[in-house]
Design an enzyme around this catalytic site. Structure first.
Site, PDB file in Angstrom:
ATOM      1  N   LYS A 211      -5.376   3.429  -2.111  1.00  0.00           N
ATOM      2  CA  LYS A 211      -4.590   2.826  -1.035  1.00  0.00           C
ATOM      3  C   LYS A 211      -5.410   2.740   0.268  1.00  0.00           C
ATOM      4  CE  LYS A 211      -0.813   2.100  -3.481  1.00  0.00           C
ATOM      5  NZ  LYS A 211      -0.380   0.741  -3.866  1.00  0.00           N
TER       6      LYS A 211
ATOM      7  N   SER B 216       0.860  -1.183   0.000  1.00  0.00           N
ATOM      8  CA  SER B 216       0.000   0.000   0.000  1.00  0.00           C
ATOM      9  C   SER B 216       0.899   1.237   0.000  1.00  0.00           C
ATOM     10  CB  SER B 216      -0.926  -0.060   1.212  1.00  0.00           C
ATOM     11  OG  SER B 216      -1.790   1.036   1.230  1.00  0.00           O
TER      12      SER B 216
ATOM     13  N   TYR C   7      -5.130   8.197  -6.113  1.00  0.00           N
ATOM     14  CA  TYR C   7      -4.122   7.262  -5.579  1.00  0.00           C
ATOM     15  C   TYR C   7      -4.387   7.001  -4.091  1.00  0.00           C
ATOM     16  CZ  TYR C   7       0.478   5.369  -4.348  1.00  0.00           C
ATOM     17  OH  TYR C   7       1.499   4.572  -3.882  1.00  0.00           O
TER      18      TYR C   7
HETATM   19  N1  LIG Z   1       7.849   4.774  -4.937  1.00  0.00           N
HETATM   20  C1  LIG Z   1       7.164   5.288  -3.941  1.00  0.00           C
HETATM   21  O1  LIG Z   1       7.455   6.407  -3.471  1.00  0.00           O
HETATM   22  C2  LIG Z   1       6.037   4.489  -3.314  1.00  0.00           C
HETATM   23  C3  LIG Z   1       5.557   4.912  -2.058  1.00  0.00           C
HETATM   24  C4  LIG Z   1       4.520   4.191  -1.472  1.00  0.00           C
HETATM   25  C5  LIG Z   1       3.989   3.090  -2.102  1.00  0.00           C
HETATM   26  N2  LIG Z   1       4.466   2.695  -3.324  1.00  0.00           N
HETATM   27  C6  LIG Z   1       3.837   1.529  -3.949  1.00  0.00           C
HETATM   28  O2  LIG Z   1       4.832   0.560  -4.248  1.00  0.00           O
HETATM   29  C7  LIG Z   1       4.376  -0.272  -5.327  1.00  0.00           C
HETATM   30  C8  LIG Z   1       5.491  -0.416  -6.342  1.00  0.00           C
HETATM   31  O3  LIG Z   1       5.750   0.857  -6.935  1.00  0.00           O
HETATM   32  P1  LIG Z   1       7.231   1.375  -7.241  1.00  0.00           P
HETATM   33  O4  LIG Z   1       7.474   2.552  -6.389  1.00  0.00           O
HETATM   34  O5  LIG Z   1       8.195   0.271  -7.212  1.00  0.00           O
HETATM   35  O6  LIG Z   1       7.015   1.952  -8.718  1.00  0.00           O
HETATM   36  P2  LIG Z   1       7.521   1.421 -10.156  1.00  0.00           P
HETATM   37  O7  LIG Z   1       9.005   1.358 -10.191  1.00  0.00           O
HETATM   38  O8  LIG Z   1       6.817   2.286 -11.139  1.00  0.00           O
HETATM   39  O9  LIG Z   1       6.965  -0.071 -10.230  1.00  0.00           O
HETATM   40  C9  LIG Z   1       5.609  -0.324 -10.471  1.00  0.00           C
HETATM   41  C10 LIG Z   1       5.478  -1.757 -10.965  1.00  0.00           C
HETATM   42  O10 LIG Z   1       4.089  -2.029 -11.185  1.00  0.00           O
HETATM   43  C11 LIG Z   1       3.949  -2.609 -12.468  1.00  0.00           C
HETATM   44  N3  LIG Z   1       2.636  -2.315 -13.037  1.00  0.00           N
HETATM   45  C12 LIG Z   1       2.004  -1.130 -13.122  1.00  0.00           C
HETATM   46  N4  LIG Z   1       0.829  -1.266 -13.762  1.00  0.00           N
HETATM   47  C13 LIG Z   1       0.731  -2.583 -14.089  1.00  0.00           C
HETATM   48  C14 LIG Z   1      -0.248  -3.357 -14.769  1.00  0.00           C
HETATM   49  N5  LIG Z   1      -1.382  -2.827 -15.246  1.00  0.00           N
HETATM   50  N6  LIG Z   1      -0.016  -4.684 -14.944  1.00  0.00           N
HETATM   51  C15 LIG Z   1       1.138  -5.247 -14.472  1.00  0.00           C
HETATM   52  N7  LIG Z   1       2.078  -4.572 -13.806  1.00  0.00           N
HETATM   53  C16 LIG Z   1       1.873  -3.250 -13.629  1.00  0.00           C
HETATM   54  C17 LIG Z   1       5.098  -2.049 -13.299  1.00  0.00           C
HETATM   55  O11 LIG Z   1       5.449  -2.962 -14.328  1.00  0.00           O
HETATM   56  P3  LIG Z   1       5.152  -2.793 -15.913  1.00  0.00           P
HETATM   57  O12 LIG Z   1       5.127  -1.332 -16.219  1.00  0.00           O
HETATM   58  O13 LIG Z   1       6.290  -3.533 -16.531  1.00  0.00           O
HETATM   59  O14 LIG Z   1       3.839  -3.474 -16.105  1.00  0.00           O
HETATM   60  C18 LIG Z   1       6.209  -2.002 -12.264  1.00  0.00           C
HETATM   61  O15 LIG Z   1       6.855  -3.241 -12.199  1.00  0.00           O
HETATM   62  C19 LIG Z   1       3.115   0.389  -5.867  1.00  0.00           C
HETATM   63  O16 LIG Z   1       1.967  -0.290  -5.390  1.00  0.00           O
HETATM   64  C20 LIG Z   1       3.170   1.800  -5.286  1.00  0.00           C
HETATM   65  O17 LIG Z   1       1.891   2.365  -5.141  1.00  0.00           O
HETATM   66  C21 LIG Z   1       5.484   3.370  -3.936  1.00  0.00           C
END
Ligand SMILES: NC(=O)c1ccc[n+]([C@@H]2O[C@H](COP(=O)([O-])OP(=O)(O)OC[C@H]3O[C@@H](n4cnc5c(N)ncnc54)[C@H](OP(=O)(O)O)[C@@H]3O)[C@@H](O)[C@H]2O)c1
Length: 261
Positions: free
Chosen positions: A161, A143, A157
């Protein structure tokens, strides 16, 4: 004492092509788990497999969109046939959008909810029969601190969450009697491709471009939480501070955020 061993466990990770999901897969393979990595970008998943070669664990990949029923079904059959079952489901795939709600489209709200909320729910529904036969099974929902305290310009967003948080709490109680744990991971700003992969950016993020914690730190804390059977973790001190401040003085956080909106 650890509640579960990662070595030898069978794990499915969504959103494995970059950021937190990718780091989780690498740490799992290092810990000796067998992993099925799912995301849309096949070439990224192939690179990940090459980087994980040499074990001690192993990783397979399946490229597809997490919102599609057929993709979920095929990936779960693959887990059953090629990993021999499923012990851990990690619902990590997600994306954001930035901009004021009043000027955004209905399509933006629906897309964010589809990927961040409905997809984890349906992966879980489809995976439950396999998880019930798994060893010390656990569902991990990635989340955000924004699932505890919402901020302006990311209403869709935050809503997705909050929904994930509420659903996870209900699910945890429903599955407790079946021996299936539910862990919610609520990262703060993390180094990943999140801000490059936004669905839409119609404004600046109110937090600016903070670097955040390395994705590998979030991955390691997630794995430790899985091992000990934790229910909730917030793997970022600034994120934890926001959640704490909002509990202590919500009126102050409302005021401060309204000034920045
Ligand atoms: N980075 C932050 O600051 C942060 C903070 C709090 C929470 N989060 C959460 O952490 C999680 C991972 O995000 P991240 O920060 O690692 O960002 P990221 O680097 O953009 O990774 C997101 C991943 O989700 C995949 N994805 C997105 N849409 C998809 C779909 N329709 N089908 C299949 N795969 C999909 C992308 O792969 P493809 O594009 O190859 O499909 C990618 O592997 C998310 O749930 C995000 O909300 C992130």
């Amino acid at each position: 004492m650890a509640k579960r061993e990662l070595a030898g466990s069978r794990v499915l990770v969504t959103g494995a092509s970059s950021g937190i999901g990718r780091a989780i897969v690498m740490e799992l393979v290092r810990a000796g788990a067998a992993v099925l990595a799912v995301a849309r970008r096949a070439e990224r998943l192939e690179t990940l497999i090459n980087e994980c070669a040499g074990g001690p664990g192993k990783v397979l990949h399946y490229a597809g969109d997490v919102t599609q029923h057929e993709i979920r079904r095929t990936a779960l059959v693959m887990a059953e046939q090629q990993l021999g079952g499923l012990d851990i489901l990690i619902n990590n795939a997600g994306l954001g959008a930035i901009g004021h709600f009043a000027t955004a489209s209905e399509a933006r709200l629906r897309h964010i909810m589809e990927v961040n909320f409905f997809a984890p729910c349906e992966w879980t529904r489809d995976a439950l029969p396999l998880l019930r036969r798994g060893r010390a099974p656990i569902i991990v929902n990635v989340s955000s601190v924004l699932g505890h305290r919402a901020i302006p310009r990311m209403s869709e967003y935050c809503a997705s969450k909050f929904a994930l948080q509420g659903w996870s709490e209900a699910l945890r109680a429903e599955l407790a009697g079946q021996g299936i744990d539910v862990l919610v991971v609520s990262p703060g700003t993390t180094q990943s491709e999140f801000f490059e992969n936004l669905h839409e950016a119609q404004a600046e993020h109110i937090g600016g471009r903070r670097r955040g914690v390395p994705a590998v730190d979030v991955a390691r804390r997630t794995l430790r939480a899985i091992e000990r059977g934790a229910h909730e973790i917030t793997p970022s001190s600034s994120g934890a501070l926001l959640v704490w401040a909002n509990r202590a003085a919500p009126w102050f956080v409302d005021w401060a955020l309204a000034r920045r909106a």
